[in-house]
Design a protein around this motif. Structure first.
Motif, PDB file in Angstrom:
ATOM      1  N   GLU A 165       0.869  -1.176   0.112  1.00  0.00           N
ATOM      2  CA  GLU A 165       0.152   0.142   0.007  1.00  0.00           C
ATOM      3  C   GLU A 165       0.619   1.343   0.042  1.00  0.00           C
ATOM      4  OE1 GLU A 165      -3.403  -0.045   3.004  1.00  0.00           O
ATOM      5  OE2 GLU A 165      -2.584  -2.122   3.117  1.00  0.00           O
ATOM      6  N   GLY A 166       2.148   1.144   0.010  1.00  0.00           N
ATOM      7  CA  GLY A 166       2.925   2.389   0.115  1.00  0.00           C
ATOM      8  C   GLY A 166       3.429   2.595   1.403  1.00  0.00           C
ATOM      9  N   LYS A 167       4.553   3.326   1.370  1.00  0.00           N
ATOM     10  CA  LYS A 167       5.323   3.758   2.785  1.00  0.00           C
ATOM     11  C   LYS A 167       4.338   4.795   3.370  1.00  0.00           C
ATOM     12  CE  LYS A 167       9.548   5.460   4.292  1.00  0.00           C
ATOM     13  NZ  LYS A 167      10.891   6.315   3.845  1.00  0.00           N
ATOM     14  N   TRP A 168       4.446   4.821   4.716  1.00  0.00           N
ATOM     15  CA  TRP A 168       3.767   5.743   5.376  1.00  0.00           C
ATOM     16  C   TRP A 168       4.620   7.264   5.501  1.00  0.00           C
ATOM     17  CZ3 TRP A 168      -1.401   5.064   7.249  1.00  0.00           C
ATOM     18  CH2 TRP A 168      -1.669   6.024   8.252  1.00  0.00           C
ATOM     19  N   GLU A 169       4.182   8.396   5.231  1.00  0.00           N
ATOM     20  CA  GLU A 169       4.745   9.648   5.302  1.00  0.00           C
ATOM     21  C   GLU A 169       4.045  10.951   5.427  1.00  0.00           C
ATOM     22  OE1 GLU A 169       8.477   9.230   2.233  1.00  0.00           O
ATOM     23  OE2 GLU A 169       7.626  11.528   1.985  1.00  0.00           O
ATOM     24  N   ASN A 170       4.201  11.442   6.255  1.00  0.00           N
ATOM     25  CA  ASN A 170       3.319  12.926   6.729  1.00  0.00           C
ATOM     26  C   ASN A 170       1.987  12.252   6.818  1.00  0.00           C
ATOM     27  OD1 ASN A 170       5.768  14.304   6.412  1.00  0.00           O
ATOM     28  ND2 ASN A 170       5.456  14.968   4.316  1.00  0.00           N
TER      29      ASN A 170
ATOM     30  N   LEU B 113       2.623   3.377  -4.525  1.00  0.00           N
ATOM     31  CA  LEU B 113       3.916   3.090  -5.415  1.00  0.00           C
ATOM     32  C   LEU B 113       3.303   3.329  -6.939  1.00  0.00           C
ATOM     33  CD1 LEU B 113       4.711  -0.630  -3.899  1.00  0.00           C
ATOM     34  CD2 LEU B 113       5.164   1.646  -3.121  1.00  0.00           C
ATOM     35  N   SER B 114       4.602   3.518  -7.482  1.00  0.00           N
ATOM     36  CA  SER B 114       4.352   3.865  -8.962  1.00  0.00           C
ATOM     37  C   SER B 114       4.586   2.756  -9.787  1.00  0.00           C
ATOM     38  CB  SER B 114       5.720   4.414  -9.300  1.00  0.00           C
ATOM     39  OG  SER B 114       5.814   5.502  -8.347  1.00  0.00           O
TER      40      SER B 114
END
Lengths: 93, 93, 93, 93, 93, 93, 93
Positions: free
Chosen positions: E44-49, E55-56
């Motif tokens: 699901e992608g990295k947690w940021e802000n 993902l691309s």
């Protein structure tokens, strides 16, 4: 003469074993033995997000610090140390 | 000729042992001995959060710096050093 | 032909010892000797917080840079260097 | 067939020495020689603060890049390279 | 059985040389040869802000990835790889 | 007795080869073989920007984790592992 | 006498094997064996974004910590350890 530490540096007078009657005895086997000392002067803290983060120790505090951190200097015959705040583990009250 | 340090660089004239009558004697055993010096010029500070963080030392300050930091240069016969601000431990007043 | 440095890269023409009549003599013993050079072109700066941080040097500046930083290239017979801004220590005025 | 670089990757066709009539001659002694190439395709940029930072180069640009950066691939008989943007030093105009 | 990659991990089925009729031939000399593969599933992608950065790449994409990145697993007889998104260089269209 | 992992730590019961009837067979040649396990308990997540980032796995999940990550402990006769969330590659559904 | 840990440091009394009747047995083969201990005192937490992040453990908690983290001290005859919070893996309830 006065030594004014910069940033997060702290000037410390390490205590000799005779001076540390606090009951803390450091095990001879420990590779890096923490040591007791008295804070002489502290820096204004590190610059972070447009202000300085004040240090958690102040002149007069008796502290436990990592033995191999910092730089040794001799001022007017006294052996002192300049450490970064992170090298101080605890205050002894 | 004028040397203008960039960013957080500081131009310093290290003092010889004869010039350091301040009472600071550095232990011969210390691997990395801090050294005394006089600040000649300072950079405008590092860029952080859209502004420059001004340095904590200024021209004329007598400082204690880490011996192995920085780059040695010779200007008009004088041996000088360019250090980053972090290599300066304290101001001697 | 024009070389346009990217980001925080700076294109420099190192000066030979004969060209550096500025009085800066570098000690032969220094392991990494700073060197003099003239800035030919600069990048637009590094991207930070949604804008570019402009560089502190500009074309024409005479600078002191770390000898082992950067990449050597030869353009139309001239030996040049592309350095990152951090490898430049000071402007010589 | 089309290679679409991801993030801050850039697809480059390195130029052979015969093709680089630009006057740039790289010194044989340099350990890591920058090399010329033509940009074939670029990624959409790295994700930062909830948006993508667009790359500073575009398809068609002639660039100078670090020789040992990136990954070599062969597409339809052509030797290409996929580099990160940081490995590109300058645009040749 | 279903493998659901976490965060910025991507599950990939590497293609054998016979399956890669795309015209990409990897040089035998390259130390770390990029390899072709098909995306099976993505995290699901990295947690940021306070949110996830998607993902691309997506399931079904044919991609070029760094050979030595990631972990090899065998699922129901198939040899697969779990890679971080950064190990994927480009999408092959 | 209850083990409550702190921060982004996860308590896992590794599955033996006989218990992993999922069809995942790990290649003997792989240096660092991912391993299957069942999540027993998870921490509250890492503190970031004034709140905790919840973990992506929960008690009961069957997961694939890197074999050499984490610390082995034995609780009431059971061999368990405490891993950081990053050492978990995927959920097996 | 009172030891007040600074920042994210935690003062711990390691438990001997006889005292750990909790059922946790550490495998003899593990290179870095986690160890049980009782929290004596905790620091105020690390400074982050203009406030302190409180620690996740408190005095009295029974915890599992990494054996080789931290510094050993002896206070009034008791062998204690000062650890950073990250070296504590879990609370034992």
């Amino acid at each position: 003469m006065h030594i004014k530490p910069l940033g997060k540096n702290v000037l410390i007078k390490p205590l000799t074993e005779k001076e540390t009657k606090s009951g803390i005895l450091l095990p001879a086997s420990a590779k890096e033995k923490p040591q007791e000392g008295k804070v002489i002067a502290v820096g204004e803290g590190k610059w972070e997000n447009d202000k300085r983060v004040p240090l958690s120790v102040k002149a007069g505090d008796k502290v436990l610090f990592k033995q191999y951190g910092g730089e040794e200097i001799k001022v007017d015959g006294e052996e002192l140390k300049i450490l970064e705040e992170e090298d101080i583990l605890a205050i002894i009250e």
